[in-house]
Design a protein around this motif. Sequence first.
Motif, PDB file in Angstrom:
ATOM      1  N   TYR A   9       0.841  -1.207   0.000  1.00  0.00           N
ATOM      2  CA  TYR A   9       0.000   0.000   0.000  1.00  0.00           C
ATOM      3  C   TYR A   9       0.876   1.258   0.000  1.00  0.00           C
ATOM      4  N   ASP A  10       1.865   1.292   0.875  1.00  0.00           N
ATOM      5  CA  ASP A  10       2.771   2.448   0.940  1.00  0.00           C
ATOM      6  C   ASP A  10       3.545   2.622  -0.366  1.00  0.00           C
ATOM      7  N   ASP A  11       3.977   1.507  -0.963  1.00  0.00           N
ATOM      8  CA  ASP A  11       4.700   1.575  -2.237  1.00  0.00           C
ATOM      9  C   ASP A  11       3.815   2.116  -3.355  1.00  0.00           C
ATOM     10  N   LEU A  12       2.561   1.684  -3.393  1.00  0.00           N
ATOM     11  CA  LEU A  12       1.641   2.177  -4.413  1.00  0.00           C
ATOM     12  C   LEU A  12       1.434   3.683  -4.286  1.00  0.00           C
ATOM     13  N   LYS A  13       1.284   4.162  -3.054  1.00  0.00           N
ATOM     14  CA  LYS A  13       1.137   5.605  -2.837  1.00  0.00           C
ATOM     15  C   LYS A  13       2.393   6.340  -3.277  1.00  0.00           C
ATOM     16  N   ALA A  14       3.556   5.782  -2.971  1.00  0.00           N
ATOM     17  CA  ALA A  14       4.820   6.402  -3.370  1.00  0.00           C
ATOM     18  C   ALA A  14       4.958   6.429  -4.893  1.00  0.00           C
ATOM     19  N   LEU A  15       4.563   5.344  -5.557  1.00  0.00           N
ATOM     20  CA  LEU A  15       4.613   5.301  -7.026  1.00  0.00           C
ATOM     21  C   LEU A  15       3.705   6.359  -7.645  1.00  0.00           C
ATOM     22  N   ALA A  49      -2.973   6.058 -15.739  1.00  0.00           N
ATOM     23  CA  ALA A  49      -2.066   5.327 -14.852  1.00  0.00           C
ATOM     24  C   ALA A  49      -2.329   5.699 -13.396  1.00  0.00           C
ATOM     25  N   LEU A  50      -2.528   6.986 -13.138  1.00  0.00           N
ATOM     26  CA  LEU A  50      -2.813   7.432 -11.779  1.00  0.00           C
ATOM     27  C   LEU A  50      -4.161   6.890 -11.286  1.00  0.00           C
ATOM     28  N   ALA A  51      -5.134   6.837 -12.175  1.00  0.00           N
ATOM     29  CA  ALA A  51      -6.446   6.294 -11.808  1.00  0.00           C
ATOM     30  C   ALA A  51      -6.326   4.809 -11.453  1.00  0.00           C
ATOM     31  N   ILE A  57      -4.591   1.460  -4.666  1.00  0.00           N
ATOM     32  CA  ILE A  57      -4.398   2.073  -3.346  1.00  0.00           C
ATOM     33  C   ILE A  57      -5.653   1.900  -2.501  1.00  0.00           C
ATOM     34  N   ASN A  58      -6.799   2.175  -3.095  1.00  0.00           N
ATOM     35  CA  ASN A  58      -8.068   2.045  -2.364  1.00  0.00           C
ATOM     36  C   ASN A  58      -8.300   0.616  -1.898  1.00  0.00           C
ATOM     37  N   ALA A  59      -7.979  -0.340  -2.741  1.00  0.00           N
ATOM     38  CA  ALA A  59      -8.197  -1.744  -2.392  1.00  0.00           C
ATOM     39  C   ALA A  59      -7.213  -2.213  -1.317  1.00  0.00           C
ATOM     40  N   THR A  60      -5.941  -1.871  -1.474  1.00  0.00           N
ATOM     41  CA  THR A  60      -4.946  -2.361  -0.519  1.00  0.00           C
ATOM     42  C   THR A  60      -5.047  -1.659   0.825  1.00  0.00           C
ATOM     43  N   CYS A  61      -5.709  -0.532   0.866  1.00  0.00           N
ATOM     44  CA  CYS A  61      -5.911   0.186   2.121  1.00  0.00           C
ATOM     45  C   CYS A  61      -6.609  -0.691   3.157  1.00  0.00           C
ATOM     46  N   TRP A  62      -7.437  -1.594   2.702  1.00  0.00           N
ATOM     47  CA  TRP A  62      -8.234  -2.417   3.605  1.00  0.00           C
ATOM     48  C   TRP A  62      -7.651  -3.806   3.818  1.00  0.00           C
ATOM     49  N   MET A  63      -6.513  -4.068   3.245  1.00  0.00           N
ATOM     50  CA  MET A  63      -5.920  -5.401   3.361  1.00  0.00           C
ATOM     51  C   MET A  63      -5.069  -5.510   4.616  1.00  0.00           C
ATOM     52  N   GLU A  64      -5.105  -6.696   5.201  1.00  0.00           N
ATOM     53  CA  GLU A  64      -4.243  -7.022   6.328  1.00  0.00           C
ATOM     54  C   GLU A  64      -3.481  -8.291   5.980  1.00  0.00           C
ATOM     55  N   THR A  65      -2.308  -8.425   6.535  1.00  0.00           N
ATOM     56  CA  THR A  65      -1.485  -9.593   6.263  1.00  0.00           C
ATOM     57  C   THR A  65      -1.544 -10.546   7.443  1.00  0.00           C
TER      58      THR A  65
END
Length: 80
Positions: A9-15, A49-51, A57-65
């Motif tokens: 999630y953090d990597d996607l935001k950084a990208l 690409a940003l969309a 980002i929206n999807a991974t925001c709710w993911m837990e490992t």
Amino acid sequence: MTRNASEIYDDLKALANELEDLAATGRITMSTDSWNKDYPDTKQAVAQALAALQVAINATCWMETLPAAEPAASKPAQRG
């Protein structure tokens, strides 16, 4: 190496931020050869690409490992 969903999630935001920065400074251009029929316009390509990144980002925001699974113990031989 397995990463956590929060790291992805953090990597996607950084990208997304990096892509926005490159676009804002005019450092992205699109290939003009005959193969690039889908994205000839830089602004449109960056926006798409940003969309797509935003959807991820929206999807991974709710993911837990979950913790790594323990190795399964070997099963005893069955008698028949």
